[in-house]
Design a protein around this motif. Sequence first.
Motif, PDB file in Angstrom:
ATOM      1  N   ASN A   1      19.652 105.413 112.464  1.00 19.16           N
ATOM      2  CA  ASN A   1      18.338 105.493 112.976  1.00 19.16           C
ATOM      3  C   ASN A   1      17.529 107.039 112.932  1.00 19.16           C
ATOM      4  OD1 ASN A   1      17.642 102.499 112.856  1.00 19.16           O
ATOM      5  ND2 ASN A   1      19.158 102.940 114.869  1.00 19.16           N
ATOM      6  N   ALA A   2      18.214 107.914 112.517  1.00 19.35           N
ATOM      7  CA  ALA A   2      17.684 109.199 112.195  1.00 19.35           C
ATOM      8  C   ALA A   2      16.331 109.301 111.460  1.00 19.35           C
ATOM      9  CB  ALA A   2      18.754 110.211 111.653  1.00 19.35           C
ATOM     10  N   PRO A   3      15.336 110.203 111.608  1.00 23.96           N
ATOM     11  CA  PRO A   3      14.226 110.251 110.938  1.00 23.96           C
ATOM     12  C   PRO A   3      14.470 109.972 109.482  1.00 23.96           C
ATOM     13  CG  PRO A   3      14.202 111.751 112.694  1.00 23.96           C
ATOM     14  CD  PRO A   3      15.694 111.293 112.594  1.00 23.96           C
ATOM     15  N   ALA A   4      13.641 109.165 108.927  1.00 29.25           N
ATOM     16  CA  ALA A   4      13.872 108.764 107.532  1.00 29.25           C
ATOM     17  C   ALA A   4      13.478 109.863 106.628  1.00 29.25           C
ATOM     18  CB  ALA A   4      12.765 107.642 107.215  1.00 29.25           C
ATOM     19  N   ASP A   5      12.476 110.765 107.211  1.00 28.13           N
ATOM     20  CA  ASP A   5      11.900 111.843 106.376  1.00 28.13           C
ATOM     21  C   ASP A   5      12.647 113.034 106.438  1.00 28.13           C
ATOM     22  OD1 ASP A   5      11.483 112.472 108.918  1.00 28.13           O
ATOM     23  OD2 ASP A   5       9.437 112.965 108.510  1.00 28.13           O
ATOM     24  N   ASP A   6      13.591 113.057 106.867  1.00 23.11           N
ATOM     25  CA  ASP A   6      14.661 114.241 106.820  1.00 23.11           C
ATOM     26  C   ASP A   6      15.980 113.832 105.915  1.00 23.11           C
ATOM     27  OD1 ASP A   6      16.511 116.130 107.250  1.00 23.11           O
ATOM     28  OD2 ASP A   6      16.626 116.254 109.425  1.00 23.11           O
ATOM     29  N   PRO A   7      16.101 114.451 105.042  1.00 22.03           N
ATOM     30  CA  PRO A   7      17.015 114.305 104.054  1.00 22.03           C
ATOM     31  C   PRO A   7      18.497 114.583 104.561  1.00 22.03           C
ATOM     32  CG  PRO A   7      16.401 116.312 103.108  1.00 22.03           C
ATOM     33  CD  PRO A   7      15.461 115.837 104.078  1.00 22.03           C
ATOM     34  N   ALA A   8      18.824 115.289 105.320  1.00 19.57           N
ATOM     35  CA  ALA A   8      20.158 115.672 106.011  1.00 19.57           C
ATOM     36  C   ALA A   8      20.964 114.676 106.448  1.00 19.57           C
ATOM     37  CB  ALA A   8      19.902 116.791 107.004  1.00 19.57           C
ATOM     38  N   PRO A   9      20.525 113.711 107.209  1.00 19.59           N
ATOM     39  CA  PRO A   9      21.420 112.436 107.710  1.00 19.59           C
ATOM     40  C   PRO A   9      21.834 111.777 106.475  1.00 19.59           C
ATOM     41  CG  PRO A   9      19.402 112.780 109.168  1.00 19.59           C
ATOM     42  CD  PRO A   9      19.040 113.730 108.045  1.00 19.59           C
ATOM     43  N   SER A  10      21.011 111.445 105.486  1.00 16.19           N
ATOM     44  CA  SER A  10      21.444 110.630 104.209  1.00 16.19           C
ATOM     45  C   SER A  10      22.520 111.562 103.709  1.00 16.19           C
ATOM     46  CB  SER A  10      20.149 110.061 103.398  1.00 16.19           C
ATOM     47  OG  SER A  10      19.540 109.165 104.153  1.00 16.19           O
ATOM     48  N   ASP A  11      22.262 112.492 103.272  1.00 12.57           N
ATOM     49  CA  ASP A  11      23.291 113.614 102.640  1.00 12.57           C
ATOM     50  C   ASP A  11      24.485 113.704 103.330  1.00 12.57           C
ATOM     51  OD1 ASP A  11      21.139 113.899 100.684  1.00 12.57           O
ATOM     52  OD2 ASP A  11      20.699 115.627 101.588  1.00 12.57           O
ATOM     53  N   ALA A  12      24.550 113.773 104.696  1.00 15.85           N
ATOM     54  CA  ALA A  12      25.805 113.893 105.487  1.00 15.85           C
ATOM     55  C   ALA A  12      26.535 112.416 105.201  1.00 15.85           C
ATOM     56  CB  ALA A  12      25.508 114.155 106.864  1.00 15.85           C
ATOM     57  N   LEU A  13      25.721 111.258 105.101  1.00 25.16           N
ATOM     58  CA  LEU A  13      26.436 110.204 105.065  1.00 25.16           C
ATOM     59  C   LEU A  13      27.111 110.070 103.521  1.00 25.16           C
ATOM     60  CD1 LEU A  13      23.783 107.902 106.758  1.00 25.16           C
ATOM     61  CD2 LEU A  13      26.104 108.096 107.575  1.00 25.16           C
ATOM     62  N   ALA A  14      26.430 110.393 102.645  1.00 29.62           N
ATOM     63  CA  ALA A  14      26.644 110.497 101.344  1.00 29.62           C
ATOM     64  C   ALA A  14      27.792 111.363 101.013  1.00 29.62           C
ATOM     65  CB  ALA A  14      25.646 110.967 100.352  1.00 29.62           C
ATOM     66  N   ALA A  15      28.219 112.531 101.694  1.00 29.79           N
ATOM     67  CA  ALA A  15      29.266 113.378 101.899  1.00 29.79           C
ATOM     68  C   ALA A  15      30.286 112.617 102.368  1.00 29.79           C
ATOM     69  CB  ALA A  15      28.988 114.494 102.610  1.00 29.79           C
ATOM     70  N   ARG A  16      30.330 111.567 103.046  1.00 31.40           N
ATOM     71  CA  ARG A  16      31.431 110.942 103.562  1.00 31.40           C
ATOM     72  C   ARG A  16      31.838 109.670 102.843  1.00 31.40           C
ATOM     73  NH1 ARG A  16      32.303 114.569 105.595  1.00 31.40           N
ATOM     74  NH2 ARG A  16      34.438 114.136 104.740  1.00 31.40           N
ATOM     75  N   LEU A  17      31.287 109.475 101.601  1.00 28.59           N
ATOM     76  CA  LEU A  17      31.790 108.439 100.935  1.00 28.59           C
ATOM     77  C   LEU A  17      32.985 108.773 100.035  1.00 28.59           C
ATOM     78  CD1 LEU A  17      28.242 107.714  99.058  1.00 28.59           C
ATOM     79  CD2 LEU A  17      29.432 106.086 100.819  1.00 28.59           C
ATOM     80  N   ALA A  18      33.631 109.983 100.104  1.00 30.96           N
ATOM     81  CA  ALA A  18      34.759 110.485  99.549  1.00 30.96           C
ATOM     82  C   ALA A  18      35.659 110.807 100.685  1.00 30.96           C
ATOM     83  CB  ALA A  18      34.601 111.592  98.877  1.00 30.96           C
ATOM     84  N   ASP A  19      35.464 110.283 102.095  1.00 34.22           N
ATOM     85  CA  ASP A  19      36.168 110.283 103.288  1.00 34.22           C
ATOM     86  C   ASP A  19      37.953 109.940 102.905  1.00 34.22           C
ATOM     87  OD1 ASP A  19      35.834 111.507 106.339  1.00 34.22           O
ATOM     88  OD2 ASP A  19      37.537 109.982 105.873  1.00 34.22           O
ATOM     89  N   PRO A  20      38.669 110.719 103.301  1.00 42.64           N
ATOM     90  CA  PRO A  20      40.075 109.952 103.116  1.00 42.64           C
ATOM     91  C   PRO A  20      40.343 108.690 103.933  1.00 42.64           C
ATOM     92  CG  PRO A  20      40.006 112.024 104.412  1.00 42.64           C
ATOM     93  CD  PRO A  20      38.742 112.083 104.059  1.00 42.64           C
ATOM     94  N   GLU A  21      39.485 108.495 104.949  1.00 37.88           N
ATOM     95  CA  GLU A  21      39.714 107.243 105.952  1.00 37.88           C
ATOM     96  C   GLU A  21      38.561 106.115 105.166  1.00 37.88           C
ATOM     97  OE1 GLU A  21      41.929 106.423 108.167  1.00 37.88           O
ATOM     98  OE2 GLU A  21      42.816 108.376 107.856  1.00 37.88           O
ATOM     99  N   GLU A  22      39.303 104.878 104.908  1.00 39.32           N
ATOM    100  CA  GLU A  22      38.271 103.899 104.502  1.00 39.32           C
ATOM    101  C   GLU A  22      37.339 103.402 105.466  1.00 39.32           C
ATOM    102  OE1 GLU A  22      39.660  99.716 102.608  1.00 39.32           O
ATOM    103  OE2 GLU A  22      39.701  99.593 104.826  1.00 39.32           O
TER     104      GLU A  22
END
Length: 378
Positions: free
Chosen positions: A308-329
């Motif tokens: 629920n981070a502010p939708a107009d800030d791209p940083a939260p979604s970019d941080a989530l996208a970076a975790r799509l390659a995380d070693p933990e399922e």
Amino acid sequence: MTSAEPEHPLLAAVRTSDTAAMAALLEPYDSPHARGPHLAAALRLAADALDQRALDALLLLADAEELALNAADADGRTPLLRAVARGAYDIALALHFAGSDPRVRDREGCDALALARPHPALLTHFEWTSGIATPFAELLARALTEPDVDHPVWGATTVAAASRKGSRALRLVLDAAATLQHHPDPLARCFGAEVLRLINLYDQSGEDEESPFDTLLVDLFLPWAAREEDPRVLRPLTTGLAEAMEPRAEEPMPGLTRHADAQVRAAAVGGLHWPVRQGNTDALAAVLACTRDTDAQVREAACRALLNAPADDPAPSDALAARLADPEEAVRITAAIRLALRDDPRGDDLLDALDRTIDRTSPYYWDMDQVRRHRRNR
């Protein structure tokens, strides 16, 4: 069953703890495997093997009546009584909460409470569910015999202490627990902190009512957390503050996300959901940093907090996208689910592949159901 007869497929699935095969056999309820005497045999097999995964799947998927929870063996013992006699805490609780009757007696006249007497965690649980108010000092003594605060006796004793009936009895427990903040033994302090946290958590005040414990807990926990050095004690202190409704409880959370103990960091992230939602820049910066934490539990907690981070800030979604390659399922899937709920398609391929494979035994089932409903409604 003769040597020429194959084992029933459900029993074979239970024997190998194949929950996916169990789900395929038992869903929907009207399938031919969802009812019948093989279900009771499957329950006994899972319980006697102390197979928590298989037992949980049966209790979730199968017809409760057909499981015959209170069916007894030749000694007059139900699966619950056999689990209690072996000290199998998690198995016994799963059976009890599913509906197995602890008052059933075996051929020697022993019920679950009697059989639990050599096992302090189970004894405490069945005293509590039987309405026996075990003295606070006895509950503390039982917990202190086990130095591992994750041992079941800690959960059983703190729940029993925090669940006292009646305002006077509960106030006596609260005062006794609060006094432990100054105890020289960190295990005693940990017991007191966890009991106080649970008292506040279990409070039944409605949304429009002021909690009688929330402000008191924050008044106690803020200075206590600031001086506490033992991470075992700081974990319930941080969790209690994270659960509190008082705005003051949020103040130490950004700093606690940098604590040396991973469980403290994860609990602190959990206390930042609301300030992140409100656009608090310090809270958001702390959570974003935690998406790169060395501990997977902390990274997963941070992904959850970014929903629920502010939708107009791209940083939260970019941080989530970076975790799509995380070693933990679990981290990868948590990040993909939060991206989908934020209407960001970057995790959709992962979720679409997952959606074709999960069933109701999956830890991701309900999150994926939320994603499906969100997609339908947008």
